[in-house]
Design an enzyme around this catalytic site. Structure first.
Site, PDB file in Angstrom:
ATOM      1  CG  HIS A  73     -25.361   9.445  -3.140  1.00 18.03           C
ATOM      2  ND1 HIS A  73     -24.459   8.294  -3.572  1.00 18.03           N
ATOM      3  CD2 HIS A  73     -25.676   9.983  -4.338  1.00 18.03           C
ATOM      4  CE1 HIS A  73     -24.406   8.348  -4.847  1.00 18.03           C
ATOM      5  NE2 HIS A  73     -24.923   9.494  -5.478  1.00 18.03           N
ATOM      6  CG  ASP A 121     -23.706   6.166  -1.103  1.00 16.96           C
ATOM      7  OD1 ASP A 121     -24.816   6.255  -1.063  1.00 16.96           O
ATOM      8  OD2 ASP A 121     -22.839   6.752  -2.172  1.00 16.96           O
ATOM      9  CB  SER A 216     -25.223   8.269  -8.267  1.00 19.75           C
ATOM     10  OG  SER A 216     -24.041   9.045  -8.292  1.00 19.75           O
TER      11      SER A 216
END
EC number: 3.4.21.71
Length: 269
Positions: A73, A121, A216
Site C-alpha cells: 500500500h 500487503d 507503514s
C-alpha cells in the site's frame, strides 16, 4: 534450483543478518522513544519525489544487498522512489548514510488496494545498485517459513511515523515495544474481528504504543533465541479510530507466510 536454494540461504537465513553493531537500547523500548542511532541498521526510509524534493512516505527493511521489503500500500504506480539507508535523522546529512534509487517494484499479485483486509500487503523493491554492508547498514533476518509467534511475545516496532493520531512526524527514528496478540484474540469481536486474517500479525492494542502514519512498510522486529533480530511483520493497518486505540492493535503482514514468494521474486529478477 541451486540458485533458488542459495538465495533462500542468503535472504532468509543470512549468517550476517539481524545483528547490529550498535545494540538497541532496550531500556528505551517501553514508552516509544528515540532509537539509539543506527541500532536498527536494516531500517530504511522509503521516499518519493515531488517537485524536485524527496519526502518520507513509509519504512522498509533491507533483506539483501539489492532488495528492500515494504508494504504494497506504500507504492503508487506513478511514483518515483528512493530509499535512505544508514540514516537516523531524516533531515540531517549523516556520515555513512546512503540514498539509492529504486529500479524495480514487485507488488504481490494478490494485493488489492480496494480489499485491504484480504492481506497480501507486501512488496519488494530492487535497488538500482547493490549496497555494501557497513556498521550502519546491515541485512534483516527473515523468520523461518510458517513461524507463528505466541501471544505476548515481545517485539519492537521502528519508524519515522507520526507520534500520535494527526501528530507531527519525528526527525529521528523511533522505537517501541509491542506485544504480539494471537490470532484467536485479535480476530474476536471487540478486537479486530473478521478484518484480521491468518496472513497477518497483530501486536499492541494497549492504547499507548502502536504504528501510525509513516510507519507503514517498516519492520516488526522480534528477537530469535540465538539473539538475532528477525522481521516478522510489515506495517500494514491501524484503526480508523486512531493510531493508539485500545483493543485495536497494529496489524502487520506476516512475513513467514511469504518466504517462498520473496525468494522467488529475488531469484527471477
Amino acid at each position: 534450483m541451486i540458485r533458488t536454494l542459495l538465495l533462500s540461504t542468503l535472504v532468509a537465513g543470512a549468517l550476517s543478518c539481524g545483528v547490529s553493531t550498535y545494540a538497541p537500547d532496550m531500556s528505551r523500548m517501553l514508552g516509544g522513544e528515540e532509537a539509539r542511532p543506527n541500532s536498527w541498521p536494516w531500517q530504511v526510509s522509503l521516499q518519493y519525489s515531488s517537485n524536485g524534493q524527496w519526502y518520507h512516505t513509509c519504512g522498509g527493511s533491507l533483506i539483501a544487498n539489492s532488495w528492500v521489503l515494504t508494504a504494497a500500500h506504500c507504492i503508487s504506480s506513478s511514483g518515483i522512489y528512493r530509499v535512505m539507508l544508514g540514516q537516523h535523522n531524516l533531515y540531517v546529512a549523516e556520515s555513512g548514510s546512503l540514498a539509492v534509487s529504486v529500479s524495480k517494484i514487485v507488488v504481490h499479485k494478490d494485493w488489492n488496494s480496494d480489499q485491504v483486509s484480504k492481506g497480501n500487503d507486501i512488496a519488494l523493491l530492487k535497488l538500482a545498485n547493490p549496497v555494501s554492508l557497513t556498521d550502519k547498514i546491515q541485512l534483516a533476518c527473515l523468520p523461518p517459513a510458517g513461524t507463528i509467534l505466541p501471544n505476548n511475545y515481545p517485539c519492537y516496532v521502528t519508524g519515522w511515523g507520526r507520534l500520535q493520531t494527526n501528530g507531527a512526524l519525528p526527525d529521528d527514528l523511533k522505537q517501541g515495544q509491542l506485544l504480539v496478540v494471537d490470532y484467536a484474540t485479535c480476530s474476536s469481536s471487540g478486537w479486530w474481528g473478521s478484518t484480521v486474517k491468518t496472513n497477518m500479525i497483530c501486536a499492541g492494542g494497549d492504547g499507548v504504543i502502536c504504528t501510525c502514519n509513516g510507519d507503514s512498510g517498516g519492520p516488526l522486529n522480534c528477537q530469535a533465541s540465538d539473539g538475532r533480530w528477525e522481521v516478522h511483520g510489515i506495517g500494514s493497518l491501524t484503526s480508523v479510530l486512531g493510531c493508539n486505540y485500545y483493543y485495536k492493535p497494529s496489524i502487520f503482514t506476516r512475513v513467514s507466510n511469504y518466504n517462498d514468494w520473496i525468494n522467488s521474486v529475488i531469484a527471477n529478477n
